[in-house]
Design an enzyme around this catalytic site. Structure first.
Site, short mmCIF file in Angstrom:
data_model
loop_
_atom_site.label_atom_id
_atom_site.label_comp_id
_atom_site.label_asym_id
_atom_site.label_seq_id
_atom_site.Cartn_x
_atom_site.Cartn_y
_atom_site.Cartn_z
N GLY A 108 31.79 43.59 33.46
CA GLY A 108 33.13 42.94 33.13
C GLY A 108 32.90 42.23 31.89
N GLU A 168 37.68 53.00 33.32
CA GLU A 168 36.82 54.24 32.89
C GLU A 168 37.52 55.48 32.88
OE1 GLU A 168 32.66 51.96 33.65
OE2 GLU A 168 33.12 53.83 34.77
N ARG A 200 30.50 54.07 40.99
CA ARG A 200 30.50 52.58 41.42
C ARG A 200 29.02 52.42 42.21
NH1 ARG A 200 33.17 48.39 43.34
NH2 ARG A 200 32.62 47.53 45.51
N GLY A 201 28.49 51.33 41.18
CA GLY A 201 27.06 51.16 41.52
C GLY A 201 26.73 50.87 43.01
N GLU A 202 27.41 50.51 43.57
CA GLU A 202 26.88 50.06 45.07
C GLU A 202 26.85 51.28 45.85
OE1 GLU A 202 29.38 47.01 46.71
OE2 GLU A 202 29.41 45.77 45.02
N ASP A 203 27.79 52.25 45.45
CA ASP A 203 27.75 53.58 46.30
C ASP A 203 26.47 54.39 46.00
OD1 ASP A 203 30.00 52.37 47.33
OD2 ASP A 203 31.36 53.97 46.67
N THR A 204 26.26 54.74 44.58
CA THR A 204 25.42 55.88 44.27
C THR A 204 24.27 55.56 43.31
OG1 THR A 204 27.04 56.47 42.28
CG2 THR A 204 27.41 57.53 44.63
N ARG A 205 24.25 54.16 42.69
CA ARG A 205 23.22 54.03 41.64
C ARG A 205 21.96 54.41 42.18
NH1 ARG A 205 23.57 51.01 37.44
NH2 ARG A 205 25.37 49.79 38.20
#
Length: 464
Positions: free
Chosen positions: A64, A97, A31-36
């Site tokens: 999407g 995914e 999840r990009g907002e969490d760990t990108r």
């Protein structure tokens, strides 16, 4: 054959991205907002640094629109890595995914799933509890009835993947760097075993030599180090270097095996070998134009100074080759290992041998093949019967440090002994049309006695 190590203070050919037909070595689901911009970004950087081809979605805002492309990438990836964070289950795309991963999973035959539990407990993933429970309550409330079956598929996938033994950040005391090092090594081990260089089979004593070599290399040390393997031709120097390369390449950020250096440098030139090394280090991605040795040398220095490099230079016979390809150990980043195979020692010894007179050559070869740890006094009587001058010859050989006499018996360094025996083998090899002059091992005696087409002159035979 002998090993030599050169230590210095602080100052893997590459992993294939096409294992078993896969386009990507690794697929990262997160999840990009969490760990990108923290853990996953750093993890991806380290994978790239190690030459591992990883799918990393950098366009989360448009995910999407590209979900089908992403799902196809999962089917084309060998190692599937879902990175579970607290808000992972809030994302439809992340859940699709992980469901696709489970759909593609073949039980570990060709594809692996390696989950990372970043800031969630594996039990919460497996049972959809904790932060995952609230996410699924929302999914059940907002999804249409005809899509609830997909929600159930997501839950099944999380239950399955949550039960796989993966990497839990809590076990690393929240040290993200340690976790990344550990999982990167695990991924390398999975990938590197699929692309070994060819090793000759059944080399007698290979494993014991490998163990001795590993001690010289000392991979625990962070200092760069050069180790040399030298000996006469045909004793297995290249096979040993290949075995070490195959077993240890996964420990380095860049690797290269440059074979037949002596022959290739003379037929194709040093720039050709330098370009090969540059391509190995940059994993074929750098198309820099190289026209001169000095340009290539500077490029190599720039590329290896911050990397841990495993470099094998096989069959080196000229210092110019070393200068062009490895220069100085200070070029290389911490932890680098350079392995060099050579017969150069024996070439220098051969020059010394060629300057001996006839009596000295005969006596030297007799000692090398037949008389090590044998009585010098008994041998002198035999040589005198052959009208040689053993006392003068022995004194000359001692002065040149080619032999020693200790407690009345001849002694000789292994390298000098091997060089002498190699000379005899070349002089008396059956295809050369010459007779056997000295035989010192059972196999040689049996071969000589069974080669009836060869006229034999067994002048000297070692009897135990």
């Amino acid at each position: 054959m002998a090993l030599q190590s050169n230590k210095a203070g602080p100052s893997r050919s590459t992993l294939s991205s096409n294992h078993g037909g896969f386009e990507y070595d690794v697929f990262l689901s997160f999840r990009g907002e969490d760990t990108r911009n923290n853990f996953t970004g750093l993890f991806h950087y380290i994978l790239v640094l190690h030459g591992i081809h990883a799918y990393f979605d950098e366009e989360d805002l448009h995910k999407g629109e590209r979900i089908e492309e992403i799902l196809v990438a999962i089917t084309r990836s060998k190692i599937l890595v879902p990175i579970f964070s607290k808000r992972y289950a809030e994302s439809h795309w992340c859940l699709r995914e992980v469901a696709k991963m489970v759909e593609c999973y073949d039980g570990g035959q060709d594809r692996q799933i390696i989950p990372i539990f970043f800031d969630v407990d594996p039990k919460d993933v497996r049972c959809q509890s904790g932060p995952f429970e609230a996410a699924f309550q929302k999914h059940h409330q907002t999804e249409r009835r005809d899509t609830l079956s997909e929600v159930n598929a997501w839950k099944h996938a999380l239950t399955y993947v949550g039960g796989i033994s993966g990497f839990d950040l809590k076990r690393y005391n929240e040290d993200q760097r340690k976790l990344i090092r550990s999982i990167t090594a695990d991924i390398q081990n999975i990938l590197v075993t699929k692309v070994p260089l060819y090793e000759k089979e059944y080399l007698v004593g290979l494993e014991s030599r490998v163990e001795k070599m590993l001690k010289c290399l000392d991979f625990q040390s962070k200092h760069a180090r050069i180790v040399g393997i030298h000996g006469i031709g045909g004793v297995g120097k290249t096979t040993l270097a290949t075995a070490i390369y195959n077993r240890s390449r996964c420990l380095f950020t860049a690797t290269s095996f440059i074979g037949n250096v002596r022959e290739e440098s003379r037929s194709k030139g040093l720039v050709y070998l330098q370009k090969q090394l540059i391509q190995d280090i940059c994993k074929g991605k750098d198309k820099v134009e190289i026209n001169t040795p000095s340009q290539a040398t500077q490029k190599i220095r720039d590329m290896v100074r911050l990397r841990s490099v495993l470099l094998v230079l096989d069959d080196v016979d000229d210092k110019k080759q070393l200068d062009a390809l490895a220069g100085d150990i200070s070029w290389f980043g911490p932890g680098s290992r350079i392995i060099i195979t050579t017969s150069e020692v024996h070439e220098r010894l051969r020059i010394c041998y060629d300057h001996l007179n006839d009596d000295e050559k005969i006596i030297f070869l007799d000692i090398a093949c037949l008389l090590i740890r044998k009585s010098s006094e008994d041998a002198i009587y035999v040589w005198e019967d052959q009208k040689l001058s053993p006392h003068l010859a022995i004194k000359s050989l001692q002065n040149k440090s080619l032999i020693k006499i200790k407690n009345g018996k001849f002694e000789m360094h292994d390298q000098i002994r091997d060089m002498g025996r190699q000379i005899v083998l070349k002089e008396s090899y059956p295809h050369s049309g010459r007779s056997y002059v000295r035989l010192w091992c059972e196999e040689g005696v049996m071969e000589a006695l069974t080669k009836s087409q060869v006229s034999l002159d067994l002048a000297k035979l070692k009897l135990n």
